[in-house]
Design an enzyme around this catalytic site. Sequence first.
Site, PDB file in Angstrom:
ATOM      1  N   GLU A 109      -2.616   5.515  -6.359  1.00 54.60           N
ATOM      2  CA  GLU A 109      -0.451   6.076  -6.514  1.00 54.60           C
ATOM      3  C   GLU A 109      -0.259   4.785  -6.930  1.00 54.60           C
ATOM      4  OE1 GLU A 109      -3.328   4.927  -3.769  1.00 54.60           O
ATOM      5  OE2 GLU A 109      -2.143   5.852  -1.755  1.00 54.60           O
ATOM      6  N   CYS A 113       0.653   1.035  -0.980  1.00 53.39           N
ATOM      7  CA  CYS A 113       0.878   2.394  -1.394  1.00 53.39           C
ATOM      8  C   CYS A 113       2.359   2.979  -1.306  1.00 53.39           C
ATOM      9  CB  CYS A 113      -0.093   3.067  -1.647  1.00 53.39           C
ATOM     10  SG  CYS A 113      -1.632   2.623  -2.981  1.00 53.39           S
ATOM     11  N   CYS A 121      -2.345   3.094   1.312  1.00 54.53           N
ATOM     12  CA  CYS A 121      -2.249   2.656   2.245  1.00 54.53           C
ATOM     13  C   CYS A 121      -0.812   1.702   2.182  1.00 54.53           C
ATOM     14  CB  CYS A 121      -3.208   1.198   1.488  1.00 54.53           C
ATOM     15  SG  CYS A 121      -2.887   0.634   0.864  1.00 54.53           S
ATOM     16  N   HIS A 159      -4.400   0.801  -6.869  1.00 54.70           N
ATOM     17  CA  HIS A 159      -4.828   1.951  -6.055  1.00 54.70           C
ATOM     18  C   HIS A 159      -4.355   3.462  -6.591  1.00 54.70           C
ATOM     19  CE1 HIS A 159      -5.300   0.080  -2.080  1.00 54.70           C
ATOM     20  NE2 HIS A 159      -6.117  -0.709  -2.999  1.00 54.70           N
TER      21      HIS A 159
HETATM   22 ZN   LIG Z   1      -3.483   2.087  -1.905  1.00 59.85          ZN
END
Ligand SMILES: [Zn+2]
Length: 143
Positions: A48, A79, A76, A46
């Site tokens: 991040e 993250c 999420c 992801h």
């Molecule tokens: Zn994430």
Amino acid sequence: MELALEEARAAGARGEVPIGAVVVLDGTVIASSGNRTRELNDITAHAEVAAIRMACEALGQERLTGADLYVTLEPCTMCAAAISFARIRRLYYGAEDPKGGGVDSGVRFYAQPTCHHAPEVYSGMSEVQAAEILRGFFQGKRD
Ligand SMILES: [Zn+2]
């Protein structure tokens, strides 16, 4: 945040979910990335996490104490945890993600007693643009 939006658009152009993240330390951009899960065949890539990895590599350290992270969408749970583990000072995010977020939605990771470092959280930064980029991407997928 403008750079995070640019990373989001670039990710979308690569066929990734258009989310972008930037790590800033002492007013300097240390790392920026979009989602890279498809490119790397890595579901943990992801924006991040990718930006945190790049920043740690650039600084040669495992934590980012004092650094701030800008991301276009509410992180999420994975993250949110990575941001906590990296000791990020402030988290700035754009659009809320009631379906997949883990900061102000879902498990609210930073409010849990098992969370040992919570960043200061600022939401709603450029949220209209961030949401528009995501909407455009998923609309394009459906057409
Ligand atoms: Zn994430």
